[in-house]
Design a protein around this motif. Structure first.
Motif, mmCIF file in Angstrom:
data_model
loop_
_atom_site.group_PDB
_atom_site.id
_atom_site.type_symbol
_atom_site.label_atom_id
_atom_site.label_comp_id
_atom_site.label_asym_id
_atom_site.label_seq_id
_atom_site.Cartn_x
_atom_site.Cartn_y
_atom_site.Cartn_z
ATOM 1 N N LEU A 167 23.104 -25.637 63.046
ATOM 2 C CA LEU A 167 23.611 -25.030 61.816
ATOM 3 C C LEU A 167 25.125 -24.899 61.943
ATOM 4 O O LEU A 167 25.623 -24.394 62.957
ATOM 5 C CB LEU A 167 22.996 -23.649 61.581
ATOM 6 N N ILE A 168 25.847 -25.354 60.925
ATOM 7 C CA ILE A 168 27.296 -25.221 60.923
ATOM 8 C C ILE A 168 27.723 -24.528 59.637
ATOM 9 O O ILE A 168 27.408 -24.993 58.538
ATOM 10 C CB ILE A 168 27.997 -26.593 61.026
ATOM 11 N N ILE A 219 22.447 -29.092 59.626
ATOM 12 C CA ILE A 219 22.576 -28.490 58.298
ATOM 13 C C ILE A 219 23.956 -27.846 58.222
ATOM 14 O O ILE A 219 24.307 -27.003 59.044
ATOM 15 C CB ILE A 219 21.487 -27.444 58.022
ATOM 16 N N LEU A 220 24.742 -28.280 57.230
ATOM 17 C CA LEU A 220 26.072 -27.731 56.999
ATOM 18 C C LEU A 220 26.021 -26.830 55.776
ATOM 19 O O LEU A 220 25.588 -27.253 54.702
ATOM 20 C CB LEU A 220 27.084 -28.867 56.764
ATOM 21 N N ASP A 249 25.089 -40.223 55.371
ATOM 22 C CA ASP A 249 23.900 -39.716 56.051
ATOM 23 C C ASP A 249 23.706 -38.203 55.941
ATOM 24 O O ASP A 249 22.872 -37.630 56.617
ATOM 25 C CB ASP A 249 23.919 -40.114 57.532
ATOM 26 N N MET A 250 24.486 -37.535 55.078
ATOM 27 C CA MET A 250 24.237 -36.134 54.773
ATOM 28 C C MET A 250 23.916 -36.043 53.283
ATOM 29 O O MET A 250 24.393 -36.857 52.481
ATOM 30 C CB MET A 250 25.443 -35.262 55.114
ATOM 31 N N TYR A 251 23.121 -35.034 52.912
ATOM 32 C CA TYR A 251 22.649 -34.988 51.519
ATOM 33 C C TYR A 251 22.698 -33.573 50.958
ATOM 34 O O TYR A 251 22.317 -32.606 51.630
ATOM 35 C CB TYR A 251 21.212 -35.513 51.430
ATOM 36 N N ASP A 252 23.198 -33.460 49.753
ATOM 37 C CA ASP A 252 23.156 -32.248 48.937
ATOM 38 C C ASP A 252 22.997 -32.725 47.502
ATOM 39 O O ASP A 252 23.865 -33.438 46.994
ATOM 40 C CB ASP A 252 24.440 -31.430 49.102
ATOM 41 N N ILE A 288 24.912 -26.874 50.631
ATOM 42 C CA ILE A 288 24.065 -26.937 51.824
ATOM 43 C C ILE A 288 23.714 -28.408 52.007
ATOM 44 O O ILE A 288 22.932 -28.975 51.241
ATOM 45 C CB ILE A 288 22.787 -26.093 51.702
ATOM 46 N N MET A 289 24.319 -29.043 53.004
ATOM 47 C CA MET A 289 24.090 -30.459 53.273
ATOM 48 C C MET A 289 23.149 -30.611 54.463
ATOM 49 O O MET A 289 23.300 -29.899 55.462
ATOM 50 C CB MET A 289 25.410 -31.166 53.578
#
Length: 337
Positions: A167-168, A219-220, A249-252, A288-289
């Motif tokens: 978690l970041i 998860i960002l 490769d990150m999703y929101d 939240i990505m």
């Protein structure tokens, strides 16, 4: 599991130097809102969220006399919240910490910063977030030395079901020019702030890449102070910091929707009063990505917007609490982890 990201405006103003809540008629820092009113509103919002963990942006201060963890855990006791434990990373000098308030029965976390310690000399890699990042953003042969005024919070987490992830929590620097005089000075200041924010995003993205390369789920969460069409410098730099962080490769879903449509009807997470114009400005700032491997865990996002979310609008008490508690609205992620 439900995770939330919530920027709480002037949260630090609600506590005294002994980290006790100031439930009185003094002004909170929110326009026209007393400390007692904001505290009550926040209690209602946190209770309604029913989140297993909340990444709090602009959390209470840690300093010579104050302690973020003590303040947040006292807040949780006051409203009998099951999110009753708190953790922070590197404290900063802005009175706006980044902290996680969580239910220890649902998730265990520890501050786990990665990267080398740089001192003032800095590093061109992805140094620890309390260090200095050297980068030549405009390819002029001169490296900029970039620091985080609010170092991101890196957490190693494990859920009660045994899922491990990173978690970041992040709060990127605002692009608004402060203290500038003439129009040219304001322009230079705005461009410089934009440059620093983009550098911070590149630094943060490098850390995400490192975690993904190690096969970790990421998860960002946080306030990125950026999005499509928020300022005229988007074309100058070619991309926003949100685009840098999303990558491929990150999703929101809210970010993807906003970039796809660039429409006025795009989702929003914040509402600011423009007193001199007699109106409100809405913007998509909070995200939240999740990494692609988590897309198989049935993720579902929600913005708790008092006017745009049907449930929040329908319940007057919740609607009014959201408007009183902060100028940002919570974002939640429900996911099978």
């Amino acid at each position: 599991m439900r995770l939330a990201s919530y920027n709480v405006e002037w949260f630090a103003n609600l506590f005294d130097n002994e980290d006790q809540l100031l439930v009185d008629d003094g002004w909170s820092g929110r326009e026209g809102v007393t400390r007692a009113q904001q505290i009550e509103a926040l209690g209602k919002v946190f209770s309604a969220l029913e989140a297993d963990a909340v990444m709090i942006v602009e959390a209470p201060n840690t300093g010579r006399r104050q302690d973020t963890v003590k303040a947040l855990e006292g807040f949780a006791r006051a409203f009998d919240l099951r999110q009753r434990r708190a953790v922070i990373g590197f404290a900063n000098e802005t009175h706006q910490e980044i902290a996680l308030l969580y239910d220890p029965d649902k998730i265990s976390v520890r501050h786990d910063p990665r990267g080398e310690e740089t001192g003032k000399k800095g590093s061109t890699g992805a140094p620890r977030f309390d260090g200095v990042f050297r980068i030549d953003l405009d390819n002029d042969g001169t490296e900029d030395r970039v620091v985080f005024s609010k170092p991101p919070l890196e957490l190693a987490a494990e859920t009660a079901s045994g899922t491990r992830l990173r978690l970041i929590g992040a709060h990127l620097k605002s692009k608004a020019p402060h203290g500038a005089g003439s129009r040219d000075q304001m322009l230079r200041s705005a461009i410089e702030n934009r440059r620093k924010q983009l550098a911070q995003a590149i630094w943060l993205r490098a850390r995400i890449d490192a975690h993904l390369a190690e096969g970790e789920s990421v998860i960002l969460l946080g306030d990125l102070n950026d999005g499509p069409g928020l300022d005229e410098f988007e074309g100058l730099f070619g991309r926003s910091s949100v685009e840098v962080l999303l990558g491929e490769d990150m999703y929101d879903p809210h970010a993807r929707e906003a970039f796809a449509t660039r429409a006025r009807a795009a989702p929003t997470t914040a509402r600011f009063h423009l007193r001199d114009q007699g109106r409100y400005l809405q913007a998509l700032l909070d995200y939240i990505m999740v990494s692609q491997d988590l897309m198989s865990r049935r993720p579902s996002w929600r913005i708790w917007h008092p006017f745009e979310d049907e449930t929040c609008w329908s319940f007057r008490e919740l609607r009014e609490a959201l408007l009183c508690a902060s100028d940002h609205f919570p974002v939640t992620l429900d996911i099978d982890i």
